[in-house]
Scaffold this motif. Structure first.
Motif, short mmCIF file in Angstrom:
data_model
loop_
_atom_site.label_atom_id
_atom_site.label_comp_id
_atom_site.label_asym_id
_atom_site.label_seq_id
_atom_site.Cartn_x
_atom_site.Cartn_y
_atom_site.Cartn_z
N SER A 1 0.82 -1.46 0.37
CA SER A 1 -0.21 -0.27 -0.11
C SER A 1 0.81 1.63 -0.39
O SER A 1 2.02 0.83 0.15
N VAL B 1 -12.14 5.78 10.03
CA VAL B 1 -12.51 5.23 8.55
C VAL B 1 -12.48 3.92 8.47
O VAL B 1 -13.60 3.21 7.29
N PHE B 2 -12.39 3.06 8.96
CA PHE B 2 -12.00 1.80 8.95
C PHE B 2 -12.87 1.27 9.79
O PHE B 2 -12.93 -0.02 8.53
N ASN C 1 -15.29 0.92 7.12
CA ASN C 1 -15.51 -0.04 6.03
C ASN C 1 -16.16 -1.21 6.26
O ASN C 1 -16.42 -1.43 5.46
N ILE D 1 -17.58 -1.66 8.51
CA ILE D 1 -19.26 -2.61 8.78
C ILE D 1 -19.93 -2.89 7.41
O ILE D 1 -20.46 -2.94 7.37
N ILE D 2 -19.17 -1.09 6.18
CA ILE D 2 -19.87 -2.23 5.03
C ILE D 2 -19.76 -3.03 4.51
O ILE D 2 -20.84 -3.62 3.55
N SER D 3 -18.19 -3.66 4.63
CA SER D 3 -17.89 -4.78 3.78
C SER D 3 -18.53 -5.81 4.29
O SER D 3 -18.46 -6.89 3.83
N SER E 1 -16.60 -7.19 6.11
CA SER E 1 -15.81 -8.58 6.60
C SER E 1 -14.46 -8.36 6.70
O SER E 1 -14.31 -6.63 6.33
N LEU E 2 -13.47 -9.01 7.27
CA LEU E 2 -12.39 -8.06 8.00
C LEU E 2 -11.03 -8.64 6.42
O LEU E 2 -10.88 -9.27 6.62
N PRO E 3 -10.31 -7.37 6.03
CA PRO E 3 -9.81 -7.66 5.08
C PRO E 3 -8.14 -7.67 6.20
O PRO E 3 -7.93 -7.63 7.14
N LYS E 4 -7.53 -8.33 4.79
CA LYS E 4 -6.11 -8.18 5.60
C LYS E 4 -5.30 -7.40 6.68
O LYS E 4 -5.46 -6.38 5.63
N PRO F 1 -1.86 -5.06 5.00
CA PRO F 1 -1.73 -3.44 3.90
C PRO F 1 -2.01 -2.21 4.79
O PRO F 1 -1.68 -1.37 4.59
#
Lengths: 159, 311
Positions: free
Chosen positions: A28, A112-113, A116, A118-120, A122-125, A128
């Motif tokens: 990133s 902001v995280f 995000n 809440i919207i998606s 799922s927990l991203p990796k 990054p």
């Protein structure tokens, strides 16, 4: 002045996005925009308008395909926290500035995280995200030293 | 406006309120955007088209500089790279000689079995304008849009395999959601064991395997391809290879290097347009023999005819 500032922020955003062409920023890219805004407010006492931040954020979201509104929220929160946390408390000591920048950046980014997340649903990796936060915080003193050096040299030349 | 330090408390408070109003407005927009409204999609597409030339122009110098750095970096390992490539070429030659004879055999067998003809896809190739530089989103913009018949949902590929699929289309540009994005889910299957699964991006380098049967035993290095389930993506496109993590979990490592994407192809007609019933020769009981020139004394299959025993 407003237009110039907006164009400058837009160029910085583009530069920030294109940094991912470098293999070091594969994971990133650092948040150059937050560094620029912070320096403008704290160092040069220039307060960017909320509308400009809003538009710049929208453009960033459109350019990278983010959910529209994520970057403006980050930028507006960043400006709000900088205005409220920094201006009264910070002394002209550089170390204080860095600590406050760390607090403000992490606080704004966490909000902001969370949005995000809440919207998606799922927990991203997280690697990054940690890289993004880490590299931005590391870049702060480097840019700070560069600015100090530049102003020192320019003063030296003038005298 | 760009201003100095707020002078009086009143204006500062009003600007604070204004800031909050804007934040809530953005928050509402984020949730509205998630509803995938056509109006918001169109606005995004319009601005993507509008910004594309500026973005391309501003990204170009950095891309070139990054390219120079990569070249310098790779120059140091040229000798090792050369040795590796030579051995790879030798291996590929052997595989090539085997595969050409196998291909002929496969074609013959397909004809014998009357396998459904494969759809010939129309491919449009565009140049990647942006790099996937977001923390929360992994998308790429290409300089081909509605003008070339690209639609939302069309699969995007590179020479190595699947890149992702189109999520937004403007007149001149299209946005491609990469495989590695957290919102991307692709129906796939393990090529060795034929087990179906779904691969999901997680904003990292590896893809998560979901809905894989507990009976399945993935092998390290096993190739994963699109299964075509759901009919959205064509089957048989390379996604990646299975890798085993230290914790013993299996992931898929994509074959495509998403940071080095320059050209991306979009498969634009995987619909039934290319399938014509006139050219299809399946369903053996109903088919008529093709009119062909027969040699005297030989039947259609080339066997010798003995008079009186023709039937």
């Amino acid at each position: 002045m407003n237009t110039l500032f907006f164009v400058f922020l837009f160029c910085i955003l583009n530069f920030q996005i294109s940094l991912s062409f470098f293999s070091i920023f594969e994971t990133s890219t650092p948040s150059l925009i937050s560094l620029v805004i912070y320096f403008f407010i704290v160092r040069f006492n220039i307060h960017p308008s909320s509308i400009i931040l809003l538009i710049t954020g929208f453009l960033h979201d459109i350019m990278i395909g983010n959910n529209i509104g994520i970057t403006p929220i980050f930028l507006l929160l960043f400006k709000y926290f900088t205005n409220n946390l920094i201006l009264e408390k910070v002394s002209k000591d550089n170390q204080d500035e860095w600590i406050y920048f760390t607090i403000i950046f992490i606080l704004s980014f966490s909000i902001v995280f969370l949005i995000n997340l809440i919207i998606s649903f799922s927990l991203p990796k997280l690697s990054p995200i940690f890289f993004h936060v880490g590299i931005t915080l590391i870049l702060y003193p480097l840019i700070n030293i560069s600015i100090n050096l530049f102003s020192f040299v320019s003063r030296l030349i003038k005298s | 406006m760009v201003s100095g330090k707020p002078s009086n408390l009143k204006s500062f408070k009003s600007s604070k309120n204004f800031n909050f109003i804007l934040i809530f407005l953005c928050l509402a927009l984020v949730f509205l955007g998630k509803l995938d409204l056509i109006a918001i999609r169109n606005i995004k597409a319009f601005f993507s088209d509008f910004l594309a030339p500026a973005t391309f122009a501003l990204n170009k110098p950095v891309k070139e500089i990054a390219g120079v750095f990569e070249d310098v970096k790779s120059a140091g390992s040229l000798r090792e790279e050369n040795i590796r490539l030579k051995s790879e070429v030798r291996k590929l030659r052997v595989i090539n000689s085997k595969s050409s004879s196998q291909e002929l055999e496969l074609l013959e067998l397909r004809q014998l079995l009357k396998v459904l003809p494969e759809e010939k896809n129309k491919i449009i190739t565009g140049r990647a304008i942006t790099a996937p530089g977001g923390v929360f989103a992994n998308t790429v913009l290409i300089n081909a849009g509605k003008d070339y018949g690209i639609k939302v949902g069309h699969p995007a590929i590179s020479s190595l395999g699947l890149v992702g699929y189109v999520v937004n289309v403007g007149l001149k540009t299209s946005r491609i959601l990469l495989l590695i994005d957290i919102n991307s889910m692709i129906p796939a299957y393990l090529t060795n064991s034929n087990w179906p699964a779904v691969v999901q991006g997680q904003s990292g380098n590896l893809l998560k395997i979901k809905f894989l049967s507990s009976k399945a035993e993935p092998i390290d290095g096993e190739v994963v391809q699109t299964s075509g389930h759901g009919g959205r993506l064509p089957p048989g496109i390379n996604i990646g290879k299975i890798v085993k993590s230290f914790s013993g979990k299996f992931y898929v490592k994509p074959v495509v290097d998403f940071q080095r994407l320059t050209f991306i192809s979009v498969i634009t007609n995987k619909s039934s347009e290319s399938f014509s019933s006139k050219t299809f020769e399946g369903f053996a009981p109903l088919q008529k023999p093709k009119p062909s020139i027969n040699l005297k004394g030989l039947n259609l299959s080339g066997k010798r005819i003995i008079e009186g025993t023709e039937n």
